[in-house]
Write an enzyme that holds these catalytic residues in place. Structure first.
Site, short mmCIF file in Angstrom:
data_model
loop_
_atom_site.label_atom_id
_atom_site.label_comp_id
_atom_site.label_asym_id
_atom_site.label_seq_id
_atom_site.Cartn_x
_atom_site.Cartn_y
_atom_site.Cartn_z
CB SER A 1 -0.88 -0.02 1.26
OG SER A 1 -1.46 1.24 1.51
CE1 TYR B 1 -3.95 -2.45 5.21
CE2 TYR B 1 -3.28 -0.23 4.61
CZ TYR B 1 -3.72 -1.49 4.25
OH TYR B 1 -3.92 -1.78 2.91
#
Length: 232
Positions: free
Chosen positions: A139, A152
């Site tokens: 990401s 995350y």
């Protein structure tokens, strides 16, 4: 010509589902992993397959290592080699200093440890391919800072570091490793982002990125590719 084979995790929805369709259209046989067998069954029915293409579906929790090992090894045994591993499965839980230990650990387990396990299982079969490849979905939060998602981000930073190190190791075996770092993609995971669909990256853009990397000459290797989004 030996049938090309791709193993895709997180295949029942979002990015993984789009990638499964992409490689079905390109003539690959597929090994598709996800937790929900019913969704995998529906996906299989929609794939544009030719008679020579085979599809194996595996419903499994990627954190159940013994089950994953048994089922993946059984599936791989039915093919001469594996040409492509796409690690598209992942989870998101919000929170930084307030993130629970359970959520933090779960993201590390799914987004990093489970991918390491899949790579371990697949490397011997990838080494039999003339051009084995691994693509892992990280990401933009794995390469830059965003507030409120420390757990995350930690998992995605770890995946970037893992992938870059693995790339240097596996180059000697002719296996190329690429970690993709997209900004917000228009999937179920992006619900709650506050963005409209037209402001997000399309799932098809991930397929286009993979296709670009695979189109380069044998001497070229893209270890990390960040895909941003327009901010107006």
């Amino acid at each position: 010509m030996t049938q090309q084979v791709a193993l895709i995790t997180g295949a029942s929805r979002g990015i993984g589902r789009q990638i499964a369709h992409h490689f079905a259209q390109k003539g690959y046989s597929l090994i598709l992993l996800a937790r929900d067998q019913s969704l995998l069954g529906r996906l299989k029915q929609t794939l544009p397959l030719q008679p020579e293409q085979r599809v194996k579906t595996i419903a499994v929790d990627l954190c159940d290592a013994p089950s994953v090992a048994s089922k993946v090894q059984d599936a791989l045994a039915d093919f001469a080699q594996l040409d492509l591993l796409v690690n598209a499965a992942g989870i998101f839980r919000p929170g930084s200093s307030g993130a629970t230990l359970g959520d933090f650990a779960a993201m590390l387990d799914v987004n990093v440890a489970a991918i390491h396990h899949l790579c371990q299982l697949c490397i011997p079969a990838l080494a039999l391919s003339e051009a084995g490849r691994i693509f892992s979905l990280s990401s933009a939060s794995g390469v830059q800072a965003f507030g409120g998602i420390a757990g995350y981000a930690a998992s995605k930073h770890a995946l970037v570091g893992y992938s870059l190190s693995l790339s240097r190791e596996l180059a000697a075996q002719g296996i190329k490793v690429t970690v993709l770092c997209p900004d917000v993609v228009d999937t179920e995971m992006a619900q709650g982002s506050g963005l409209e669909p037209h402001q997000m990256i399309e799932t098809q853009d991930i397929c286009r990125a993979i296709e670009f990397v695979m189109s380069l000459s044998p001497a070229a290797m893209v270890e990390q590719l960040t895909i941003g989004r327009m901010r107006r």
